[in-house]
Enzyme design. Structure first.
Site, mmCIF file in Angstrom:
data_model
loop_
_atom_site.group_PDB
_atom_site.id
_atom_site.type_symbol
_atom_site.label_atom_id
_atom_site.label_comp_id
_atom_site.label_asym_id
_atom_site.label_seq_id
_atom_site.Cartn_x
_atom_site.Cartn_y
_atom_site.Cartn_z
ATOM 1 N N THR A 237 0.841 -1.191 0.000
ATOM 2 C CA THR A 237 0.000 0.000 0.000
ATOM 3 C C THR A 237 0.875 1.239 0.000
ATOM 4 O OG1 THR A 237 -0.109 0.430 2.394
ATOM 5 C CG2 THR A 237 -1.599 -1.257 1.505
ATOM 6 N N ASP A 238 0.298 2.358 -0.404
ATOM 7 C CA ASP A 238 0.919 3.646 -0.116
ATOM 8 C C ASP A 238 0.687 3.938 1.363
ATOM 9 O OD1 ASP A 238 2.192 6.098 -0.416
ATOM 10 O OD2 ASP A 238 1.084 6.643 -2.223
ATOM 11 N N ALA A 239 1.210 5.055 1.843
ATOM 12 C CA ALA A 239 1.136 5.375 3.267
ATOM 13 C C ALA A 239 -0.302 5.319 3.773
ATOM 14 C CB ALA A 239 1.739 6.756 3.525
#
Length: 755
Positions: free
Chosen positions: A459-461
């Site tokens: 995932t991104d942040a």
């Protein structure tokens, strides 16, 4: 199988999750001609159906590990057509009364099967016959009961057909999208595969859950790291940048204390800068795409690899493979190689090849692709609105090329893709569109299935609002893994998020099969880097290795690239060259976006500009805003007094030319970035273009002409570094030619920006 409204998609998807196999909606396999007829309320003929049914059967036959597919299959002859391709198909008929079915079809929206066709479907329906492998389930009850009845019926049907339990036949590991450790991008040998399997077998449940997390290390103290590693058993980490020596020691301590070697990530999007305070800024992605020399991107990657490897990093959150289609998008305006898939593919491959010369894996980002929407997913969910065919020609082309080139991992953006989701889930309502991080149709059907990606998905942040606005934190944490992500980037609250993930596994949101598939990919990435072969004391280079960071050789590369990429966007008034011999007195203006979360002085670059201009022989008169003058102790100033003082009729008697240097930045705090002047009708706005030759230089964003269309000479220098500023001033003076290129986004779709 069943008529429209019986719940084939809903129940089919839930049954597939329970069985641990892929779900596919047969409606997505219809040719466009069939879809158009159904949308118009015209029943399909058998001539329309036969090619579609053959495709349905082919999909089932190809899914050797098991597949749940939703298809009306109303007549015996239709089911026979499917069985001709896939003889082992088991049919699950979702049966409901006319009253129940009518209520459900009338309650749906966004689907191409109008309720008026229900009567014709019921007339067509032929019940399963005794010699057909299948079961019938009543849909009148609650969904969980329908799913339970379906699973029980499937188990009985498969046992009768093959003499073994259904889960052994359909839901065991080895399904279509399970990891292949021997294939690209891992390419493990037998010893590495053994290490992956034995390591996995040795883990406790808590250690398995911990491997799914990448921690953001907010503290350099040993006590902090001890707590992270002992309590949460993380699989990876991304540290807070600082001086290179402190960063390296931090990583060395973390690796020495971790039971399983850590993936240590950095953000080397611009070279070594961003990974540590003293790293080399080589170029932005846009800068690396702004000259015919494609090797610029390779050298950027080479410096990034050498400097981050010296720190002890082994995982690069780069390259960025977004396409900057929308000039209003300032999230990736400098972080995309360009505005066409061709330039993005070419430069991304060069970057990847350069950084891969060091022991580094890449995570390209941000799938399914940024650059269509103008918003920033750090603060709101944004969307890629392309249709399936157009996406495949653009972003899909980029991802196929990079996957084929060997990229090891892909970071998923908190970006929705409504048309892509509906391609795989026809009839999906607007309210059910999820960011890709939560969308199994994008992660599994598209990325794993159609694009064939075998690597690691992260995932991104997870603090970004593009994700957190989608559902409750306790639900979204495990939902990302269930949807198809393998690692979760950053705790928000470590105790809470760890427990949410553990609860998600215990409740069945994350299946055993999905958990182990994710863990195998995580461990395989580590093994592909050879981390399992090294002694803990060898995972991080010695202190002497830091000598390469910010070295003279790397700064020379940065200077050469800066000289090549400074671009003259326009000089319609033929103001250039401007030299001290002809334009001695320079009025210098600086524009910034104000302080951001880094707390750095946003106008610090002006000292460099002033110094370089004076070294070149100019006499520099620096403009100061009312706020700056008040901060220096001056009284009685305000924006009106500054305007009346600055904008006088003798302006051209005082100055020979005006230079405006803009270094406007913004990140994760606003949905778009534009120039914000110091005051209303500010004195620094280029009203003076009619008085003296005026040169506007952007040191960051490429879209400033929308806010200063009146300037006749505009330059994009890409960066506020000494190298870029020095090269720009030399070119303003005519000492060297402008070599940089630019794309049409700089004109912001407005005629006056070209004047």
């Amino acid at each position: 199988m069943g008529v429209s409204g019986c719940g084939k998609t809903t129940i089919g998807d839930l049954v597939a999750r329970e069985l641990g196999v892929q779900f596919l909606d047969g409606d997505s396999l219809h040719p466009v001609e069939n879809v158009a007829k159904m949308a118009a309320g015209t029943p399909l003929t058998d001539e329309d159906r036969w090619p579609w049914l053959a495709t349905v059967g082919s999909e089932l036959a190809a899914a050797t590990g098991g597949l749940v597919l939703a298809c009306s299959a109303l007549r015996r002859s239709y089911r026979d057509a499917i069985r001709a391709q896939a003889p082992d198909t088991v049919f699950l008929h979702l049966h409901g009364s006319k009253e129940v079915l009518r209520a459900r079809t009338e309650g749906r929206s966004g689907h191409f099967m109008p309720p008026a066709l229900l009567e014709s479907q019921l007339a067509t329906l032929e019940a399963l016959e005794a010699d057909e492998a299948g079961i019938v389930v009543d849909i009148a009850g609650p969904v969980n009961q329908v799913v339970a009845d379906a699973l029980a019926g499937i188990a009985a049907a498969v046992t009768a057909a093959v003499g073994s339990p259904a889960r052994g036949a359909i839901g065991t590991p080895g399904r279509q999208f399970d990891v292949d450790l021997l294939a690209a991008p891992f390419n493990l040998d037998d010893a590495a595969v053994t290490w992956v399997n034995t390591t996995l077998e040795s883990m406790t449940l808590e250690e398995k859950i911990g491997q799914l997390f990448i921690n953001h290390n907010n503290d350099y103290s040993p006590e902090y790291l001890d707590g992270v590693l002992e309590n949460f058993h993380v699989g990876g980490m991304r540290y807070r940048p600082g001086p290179s020596a402190a960063v390296q020691e931090h990583i060395r301590y973390a690796q020495s204390k971790s039971k399983v070697p850590l993936l240590v990530a950095s953000n080397p999007e611009m070279g070594g800068a961003g990974s540590c305070d003293d790293g080399t800024f080589v170029a932005t992605h846009l800068q690396a795409g702004s000259h015919p020399d494609k090797s610029i991107a390779r050298r950027m990657g080479q410096v990034a690899g050498v400097e981050t490897a010296a720190l002890g990093c082994n995982w690069a959150f780069a390259p960025i493979v977004d396409i900057h289609y929308n000039w209003r998008n300032t999230v990736i305006s400098t972080r995309a190689f360009g505005n066409t898939p061709e330039i993005v593919v070419e430069r991304a491959k060069e970057y990847f090849d350069g950084i891969s010369e060091s022991p580094t894996a890449c995570a390209m980002k941000h799938f399914p692709g940024d650059g269509m929407d103008e918003r920033d997913q750090h603060v709101v969910t944004s969307h890629n609105t392309l249709g399936y065919d157009d996406w495949n020609k653009t972003y899909g082309h980029v991802y196929r090329e990079m996957i084929g080139h060997g990229v090891q991992s892909i970071m998923i953006g908190h970006i929705g893709a409504p048309e892509l989701s509906r391609h795989f889930r026809p009839g999906l309502a607007d309210k059910d569109i999820r960011p890709a991080t939560l969308a199994p149709e994008l992660l599994q059907d598209l990325l794993r299935g159609e694009l064939g990606f075998n690597g690691l998905i992260l995932t991104d942040a997870s603090q970004m609002i593009g994700l957190t606005q989608a559902m409750r934190r306790k639900d979204l944490v495990p939902a990302t893994i269930a949807a198809g992500c393998d690692m979760f980037l950053f705790f928000r609250n470590a105790d809470e998020d760890f427990q949410y993930m553990l609860d998600g596994y215990k409740s069945g949101v994350i299946t055993e099969q999905r958990l182990h598939d994710a863990l195998r990919r995580i461990l395989a990435l580590k093994a592909s880097l050879g981390l399992h072969l090294k002694d803990r004391n060898e995972l991080v280079p010695p202190v002497e290795a830091l000598a390469v960071i910010g070295s003279d050789a790397h700064r020379a590369i940065a200077a050469e690239i800066a000289d090549k990429t400074v671009a003259l966007v326009k000089d319609t008034a033929h103001n250039l060259p401007i030299r001290p011999e002809t334009h001695q007195r320079i009025r210098l203006y600086g524009i910034s976006g104000g302080p951001d979360f880094t707390m750095a002085d946003p106008l610090a670059y002006l000292d460099t500009v002033k110094d370089e201009l004076e070294k070149a022989g100019f006499e520099v008169h620096l403009f100061k805003t009312a706020a700056q003058r008040e901060a220096a102790g001056e009284t009685g100033v305000n924006f009106m007094s500054i305007i009346s003082e600055e904008a006088t009729g003798d302006y051209a008697d005082k100055y020979d030319a005006a230079f405006v240097f803009a270094n406007v930045k913004g990140f994760a705090q606003e949905a778009a970035i534009r120039i914000k002047w110091s005051t209303p009708m500010a004195a620094e706005i280029p009203w003076y273009v009619t008085e003296v030759p005026t040169v506007f230089v952007s040191l960051n964003q490429p879209n400033h002409l929308i806010d200063v269309p009146m300037v006749k000479t505009a330059i994009h220098a890409h960066a506020g570094t000494v190298e870029a500023i020095r090269a720009t001033i030399g070119k303003i003076m005519g000492n060297s030619e402008f070599q940089g290129t630019f794309n049409e986004n700089v004109f912001c779709d407005s005629f006056d920006t070209r004047l």
